[in-house]
Design a protein around this motif. Structure first.
Motif, PDB file in Angstrom:
ATOM      1  N   ILE A   1      -9.389 -29.069  -9.287  1.00  0.00           N
ATOM      2  CA  ILE A   1     -10.794 -29.250  -9.665  1.00  0.00           C
ATOM      3  C   ILE A   1     -11.120 -30.735  -9.861  1.00  0.00           C
ATOM      4  CG2 ILE A   1     -11.079 -26.962 -10.715  1.00  0.00           C
ATOM      5  CD1 ILE A   1     -10.576 -28.278 -13.463  1.00  0.00           C
TER       6      ILE A   1
ATOM      7  N   GLN B   1     -14.950 -30.250  -9.967  1.00  0.00           N
ATOM      8  CA  GLN B   1     -15.640 -29.377  -9.006  1.00  0.00           C
ATOM      9  C   GLN B   1     -14.726 -28.224  -8.626  1.00  0.00           C
ATOM     10  OE1 GLN B   1     -17.159 -31.407  -5.574  1.00  0.00           O
ATOM     11  NE2 GLN B   1     -17.729 -29.526  -4.500  1.00  0.00           N
ATOM     12  N   GLY B   2     -15.228 -27.017  -8.822  1.00  0.00           N
ATOM     13  CA  GLY B   2     -14.466 -25.835  -8.471  1.00  0.00           C
ATOM     14  C   GLY B   2     -14.588 -25.501  -6.993  1.00  0.00           C
ATOM     15  N   GLN B   3     -13.695 -24.627  -6.561  1.00  0.00           N
ATOM     16  CA  GLN B   3     -13.684 -24.157  -5.175  1.00  0.00           C
ATOM     17  C   GLN B   3     -13.714 -22.639  -5.190  1.00  0.00           C
ATOM     18  OE1 GLN B   3     -13.614 -25.948  -2.315  1.00  0.00           O
ATOM     19  NE2 GLN B   3     -13.431 -28.003  -3.206  1.00  0.00           N
TER      20      GLN B   3
ATOM     21  N   GLU C   1     -13.119 -21.930 -10.259  1.00  0.00           N
ATOM     22  CA  GLU C   1     -14.162 -22.535 -11.097  1.00  0.00           C
ATOM     23  C   GLU C   1     -13.938 -22.273 -12.578  1.00  0.00           C
ATOM     24  OE1 GLU C   1     -17.811 -21.056  -9.504  1.00  0.00           O
ATOM     25  OE2 GLU C   1     -17.781 -22.419  -7.777  1.00  0.00           O
TER      26      GLU C   1
END
Length: 354
Positions: A157, A310-312, A316
């Protein structure tokens, strides 16, 4: 079957001479590799992810001691086994954060075999990296990243790139990052020392390169600076799917130096399971200088550490989990050092931070 030449060395310079100088990716191109415990390399060879043409066995080099350093710190031999290091009296007394982190990793059987230097060099546990049939920039630069848009529960992340979102798997390295360790290496060109913050790399456009080591450089020692001020207030928190033998979803190495007035003189915080390398921001730690320990102050550090996260998709959940984990680890450290003497410590369960 891939043919392999096997050589045993009993002297460091002879070992690096056997490796030789080679350029390019060390993942699958047949380049020679050092082998000590083999707990990661052998797995990768079985999966056909790494195919070294030569193995140089370095177990006879004698680099397995824990020694007093001239500056009052410790020197950890690169061939010392993880378990021996974690239970060494000087490590437990002066660096309980490191001892706890090591004991949170792997299983007792693996810790008995895995070497300190090998721990620094272990490869990601990304599912796609281990599947030789899937495109992977870390295995084959330019092939693409199958993880992006795929299963991402264990992925990064922070610090990721369009080329790779894999995470670094080590627990030991998270504590070493927080403790400002240094890595001593030798090659045919001589010796050098690498600050731990510069040892591992973010993926950028070369995710196949995990570290700043040259191919022919051999780790000889891990140097720990004097750190008695952190011994009384440290904690390693590992959040994972199982209570033991599982890689971190999020981990936190937290250490505080408290003055006689109870205020924080210095703080160290490093995150694992969230990036391609242990994640530490000295500017975030500086927010605690002179502050009284409090949940609000710790939350500000968490926000600074996670800025830009930043999540994928499937990972998240790690962002709020990491924020809460930082606060909890710092609260625990402020209350006094927690020693994890068992891999099955309840403090490592995922439910505690959700």
């Amino acid at each position: 079957m891939n043919p392999i030449t096997y050589v045993r060395s009993t002297e460091a310079r002879a070992a690096v001479a056997e490796i030789g100088v080679a350029e390019g990716s060390s993942t699958a191109g047949g380049l020679p590799k050092f082998i000590a415990g083999g707990t990661n390399l052998v797995d990768l060879m079985k999966e056909n992810v790494m195919r070294p043409g030569k193995l140089v066995d370095i177990n006879g080099l004698g680099l397995d001691a824990v020694e007093e350093a001239e500056d009052g710190g410790l020197l950890l031999g690169a061939l010392g086994r993880n378990a021996d290091t974690a239970y060494h009296p000087l490590v437990r007394e002066r660096y309980p954060l490191l001892s706890s982190a090591i004991l949170a990793g792997a299983s007792p059987q693996i810790r008995n075999m895995a070497s300190n230097g090998g721990n620094l060099l272990q490869r990601t546990r990304c599912y796609y990296f281990y599947d030789a049939g899937m495109p992977c920039n870390k295995r084959n630069p330019g092939a693409g990243c199958s993880a992006i848009g795929g299963l991402t529960r264990l992925h990064a992340i922070l610090g990721a790139s369009e080329h790779c979102i894999a995470t670094h798997p080590s627990d030991m390295c998270v504590a070493l990052a927080a403790l400002d360790a240094r890595v001593r290496v030798v090659s045919q060109r001589g010796e050098r020392t690498i600050d731990f913050a510069e040892f591992h790399r973010l993926p950028g456009d070369r995710p196949d390169q995990d570290t700043t080591l040259a191919h022919d450089e051999l780790i000889t020692h891990i140097a720990l600076p004097p750190a008695p001020r952190f011994a009384a207030h440290s904690a390693y928190l590992k959040l994972r799917d199982r209570a033991s033998y599982a890689f971190a979803l999020v981990s936190v190495a937290a250490a505080l130096d408290l003055g006689d007035d109870g205020r924080i003189r210095e703080a160290r915080v490093a995150l694992g399971g969230v990036a391609h390398k242990p994640w530490r921001l000295p500017a975030a730690e500086a927010l605690l200088a002179g502050a009284a320990p409090s949940s609000d102050a710790f939350a500000r550090v968490a926000d600074a550490l996670l800025e830009g996260a930043q999540g994928q998709g499937g990972n998240e959940f790690k962002i709020p989990m990491a924020q809460r984990a930082v606060v909890r680890a710092l609260e625990t450290a402020a209350a006094g050092t927690v020693r994890n003497d068992s891999a099955g410590d309840r403090a490592g369960s995922t439910e505690d931070a959700t």
